[in-house]
Design an enzyme around this catalytic site. Structure first.
Site, PDB file in Angstrom:
ATOM      1  N   ARG A  52       0.838  -1.197   0.000  1.00  0.00           N
ATOM      2  CA  ARG A  52       0.000   0.000   0.000  1.00  0.00           C
ATOM      3  C   ARG A  52       0.876   1.251   0.000  1.00  0.00           C
ATOM      4  NH1 ARG A  52      -0.959   2.334   4.479  1.00  0.00           N
ATOM      5  NH2 ARG A  52      -1.252   0.435   5.702  1.00  0.00           N
ATOM      6  N   TYR A 105     -17.865  16.287 -15.437  1.00  0.00           N
ATOM      7  CA  TYR A 105     -18.135  14.849 -15.546  1.00  0.00           C
ATOM      8  C   TYR A 105     -19.097  14.433 -14.432  1.00  0.00           C
ATOM      9  CZ  TYR A 105     -17.184   9.929 -14.486  1.00  0.00           C
ATOM     10  OH  TYR A 105     -17.300   8.607 -14.162  1.00  0.00           O
ATOM     11  N   ASP A 178      -8.302  18.394 -14.882  1.00  0.00           N
ATOM     12  CA  ASP A 178      -8.557  17.022 -15.314  1.00  0.00           C
ATOM     13  C   ASP A 178      -8.179  16.950 -16.792  1.00  0.00           C
ATOM     14  OD1 ASP A 178      -9.609  14.619 -16.230  1.00  0.00           O
ATOM     15  OD2 ASP A 178     -11.343  14.701 -14.908  1.00  0.00           O
ATOM     16  N   LYS A 203      -8.708   5.601 -19.217  1.00  0.00           N
ATOM     17  CA  LYS A 203      -9.076   6.087 -20.541  1.00  0.00           C
ATOM     18  C   LYS A 203      -7.888   6.037 -21.503  1.00  0.00           C
ATOM     19  CE  LYS A 203     -13.096   6.959 -18.564  1.00  0.00           C
ATOM     20  NZ  LYS A 203     -12.880   6.893 -17.105  1.00  0.00           N
TER      21      LYS A 203
END
Length: 385
Positions: A52, A105, A178, A203
């Protein structure tokens, strides 16, 4: 490996991805481990204690992301929204305020309206291409961030990154961009004044519709250190195989984006002349209100095209249901072409709000297939509708 020394495609293939020193493997290994043997109490080997907190495969991806965006620190997360949530909790406190796009978004809107707001974070949605509206929305002493998308999802509006940066810094706030739709191949917000870049690496960076991920890239070391602390403390990290898949996709980002742009430009022109189409939203068109700004800050105009149907919502849904090559699906940025009805799919969470998208809107993620096949598919779907 520095962006000052190498071109974009070289960085995409090599940054953070030196051959494995033990075996010479030219692709970074997948360190599929949760924990690491330590040489002695308080002496973790190469600084690795627990995956982690740090993993060599994820570190390779993070170094690559920072190089591609020209930032000081790259951080990888389990999803784009995990990256966004970590950023908000790292830099904002209850009582702070954020300016967001008037057509953000849907997932980002939901994060602000349904999650961050209950935590005490306030927000105002304004059209970010209207600097007067952005300035009017500022609450000096409380506005912590301007949160920009450019191009926006799904209306493909364009925000002026240098102008927003100047405005944010005037009020001692930060600019978050973004950059998912453009990708670092087409646009590098940090060089234009942004403090943090956000990505859904699902994406264009991943590019093959086979992995979920997100990223933050910080412009300075101090913010990078703070975000690193929160990344570990909140723990929303992806696994090493996710990092490996994302790096594999990044290697071909440049050549893929060239084809995405080629196809999208031609499809936008085709739609512009079709009698069933009322409006085409694509920043590469000279008629687009943000075209000049996009031309200044983007090298090309991307692979996303949205359009509105003359026959309204029913026709829009019909077109989405009729395509054969364009797959009816959420998400974007993969090698295959996708079509969706934002109002009932990706942006359903914004229904009934000021951010609700038009019901006659269709969004295309234009892939890298043979252009003539994509045009023929759209032609049959629009003609049949």
């Amino acid at each position: 490996m520095s962006a000052d020394q190498h071109g974009f495609d070289t960085l995409a293939i090599h940054a953070g991805q030196e051959p494995d020193p033990r075996t010479g493997a030219v692709v970074p290994p997948i360190y599929q481990t949760s924990t690491y043997a330590q040489d002695a109490v308080g002496s973790p080997r190469l600084g690795y204690e627990y995956s982690r907190s740090g993993n060599p495969t994820r570190d390779a991806l993070q170094e690559c992301l920072a190089a591609l965006e020209g930032g000081r620190r790259g951080l990888a997360f389990a999803s784009g929204l995990a990256a966004e949530d970590t950023l908000l909790r790292a830099v904002c406190r209850p009582g702070d305020h954020v300016v967001i796009p008037g057509d953000a978004y849907g997932g980002t809107f939901r994060l602000f309206a349904k999650v961050a707001e209950t935590w005490g974070l306030d927000w105002t949605a304004v059209p970010l291409d209207d600097l007067d509206a952005v300035r009017a929305a500022f609450r000096p002493g409380h506005t912590r961030l301007i949160w920009a998308e450019t191009p926006t999802n799904p209306l493909l509006n364009i925000a002026d990154i240098p102008a927003l940066s100047g405005l944010a810094h005037e009020y001692d706030a930060m600019l978050v961009v973004d950059n998912t739709f453009a990708s670092p191949y087409l646009q590098q917000p940090i060089a234009l004044g942004a403090d943090v870049v956000v990505h859904s690496t699902t994406k264009y960076l991943g590019g093959h519709s086979d992995v979920i991920g997100g990223a933050l890239v910080a412009a300075d070391d101090g913010l990078g250190d703070e975000l690193t602390f929160y990344q570990n403390a909140m723990g929303a990290v992806g696994g090493p195989f996710d990092a490996w898949l994302t790096m594999r996709g990044i290697k071909t980002l440049g050549v893929r984006m060239d084809r995405h742009c080629d196809n999208a430009e031609r499809i936008a022109q085709y739609l512009l002349s079709h009698r069933a189409v009322a409006e085409v939203l694509y920043p590469g068109l000279e008629s687009h209100p943000g075209h000049e700004t996009a031309a200044k800050q983007m090298s090309r105009f991307g692979g996303m095209v949205s359009f509105r149907l003359a026959g309204g919502a029913e026709q829009a849904i019909d077109v989405c249901n009729r395509t054969k090559l364009f797959i009816l699906a959420e998400s974007l940025g993969g090698v295959e072409s996708l079509i969706e009805h934002p109002g009932q799919m990706t942006h359903l969470s914004a229904a009934g709000s000021a951010l609700e998208v038009p019901s006659d809107l269709v969004r295309l993620s234009v892939g890298i297939e043979t252009l003539e096949d994509l045009l023929a598919d759209l032609d049959q779907a629009l003609g049949a509708s």
